[in-house]
Design an enzyme around this catalytic site. Structure first.
Site, PDB file in Angstrom:
ATOM      1  CG  HIS A  37      -8.701 -21.601   2.284  1.00 46.75           C
ATOM      2  ND1 HIS A  37      -8.363 -21.014   3.479  1.00 46.75           N
ATOM      3  CD2 HIS A  37      -9.955 -22.093   2.438  1.00 46.75           C
ATOM      4  CE1 HIS A  37      -9.379 -21.133   4.328  1.00 46.75           C
ATOM      5  NE2 HIS A  37     -10.346 -21.795   3.726  1.00 46.75           N
ATOM      6  N   GLY A 148     -11.392 -29.363   1.660  1.00 42.79           N
ATOM      7  CA  GLY A 148     -10.329 -29.884   2.527  1.00 42.79           C
ATOM      8  C   GLY A 148     -10.800 -31.038   3.396  1.00 42.79           C
TER       9      GLY A 148
END
Ligand code: PAF
Length: 285
Positions: A37, A148
């Protein structure tokens, strides 16, 4: 770093940054953050975003009955410390009633690319993802949003949704961040204890076996998939859901003549459902 819980406050923060002439980046998350993250925040900055916001919201509509919504790991204090250290300017922490107020009846459904793979195993999952991401983007109004590539199909769904709805935001994909032994970072790795943690590596090992074979010049998708599947099936603690070769752009099972392909895997190891993928490219030897 400011924390805001209401959509109007998030909108106001973003509007103020835009009014200052800043490029706004946005990193939507479900919390229980890891280096994957924080890499998304770094990438937003590298893409020229002078102001970066993140959101933490465990979105109930993307979990099916019997899935891990209730026990999804949460640690707000630690998440906020990580986002502050990463240089985030604002964190949006809505509750379910802010995101889905009484009477909420609108959903976003992306068809083609949501089908198969995780879409087949988690019916309704991508409808929940597309709906919440559309809402978050409309609230945070970023120039750039970063997701992601571990959730490869999710990224494809979000790209299709943004394109089809004509949303004015650039979607960026960020490379998978891995533990030193290769396990893809995931909030759900928290569920892996003892032997399950070791066994979880079979997904990455399967992908590496496919990559190694690809590097010898093999381009037949079934052969690459079979070698990955064999590796995962050799781990008794893993319950394989799928291994598939897909076109990296369209996620279609029909691959282009270039030989580029993404191998996607999903398996359960103990209480954790894990996914991973690798994109293979390059001229045959
Ligand atoms: O990838 C996630 O963490 C979630 O699916 C997302 C994109 C934040 C939507 O809830």
């Amino acid at each position: 770093m400011v924390t805001v819980r209401h959509p109007e406050s998030m909108r106001a923060w973003s509007g103020a940054r835009r009014a200052e002439g800043k490029r706004v980046g946005f990193v939507p998350t479900m919390g229980y953050l890891h280096e994957g993250h924080t890499s998304l925040v770094r990438i937003a900055k590298e893409m020229g975003c002078e102001a970066v916001a993140a959101s933490i919201f465990v979105n109930p509509t993307q979990f099916g009955p019997g899935e891990d919504y209730e026990k999804y790991p949460r640690n707000e204090e630690r998440d906020l410390a990580m986002l502050s250290a990463a240089g985030v300017g604002a964190v949006f922490l809505p509750g379910a009633k802010e995101m889905y107020p009484e009477g909420h009846q609108t959903h976003v459904e992306v068809t083609g690319v949501s089908q198969g793979l995780c879409g087949a195993i988690r019916p309704g999952h991508f409808r929940g993802v597309a709906t919440v991401v559309a809402k978050l983007l409309l609230i945070a109004r970023p120039h750039v949003a970063v997701f992601g590539e571990k959730d490869y199909q999710q990224l494809a769904v979000i790209r299709a949704m943004v394109r089809d709805l004509g949303l004015d935001v650039e979607i960026a994909g960020a490379p998978i961040v891995r533990e030193p032994d290769g396990l893809a970072m995931s909030s759900r790795n928290k569920y892996l204890e003892g032997e399950d943690r070791r066994a979880a590596l079979c997904l990455y090992n399967g992908l590496c076996a496919a990559r190694d074979l690809y590097e010898t010049g093999v381009r037949v998708p079934e052969k690459l998939v079979n070698v990955a599947r064999a590796k995962i099936l050799s781990e008794p603690r893993a319950k394989l859901e799928y291994v598939e070769a897909r076109d990296p752009e369209t996620l279609s099972p029909s691959l282009s003549a270039s030989g580029r392909m993404t191998i996607l895997v999903a398996a359960r190891v103990g209480p954790a459902r894990l996914i991973d993928n690798i994109t293979l490219e390059g001229k045959a030897a």
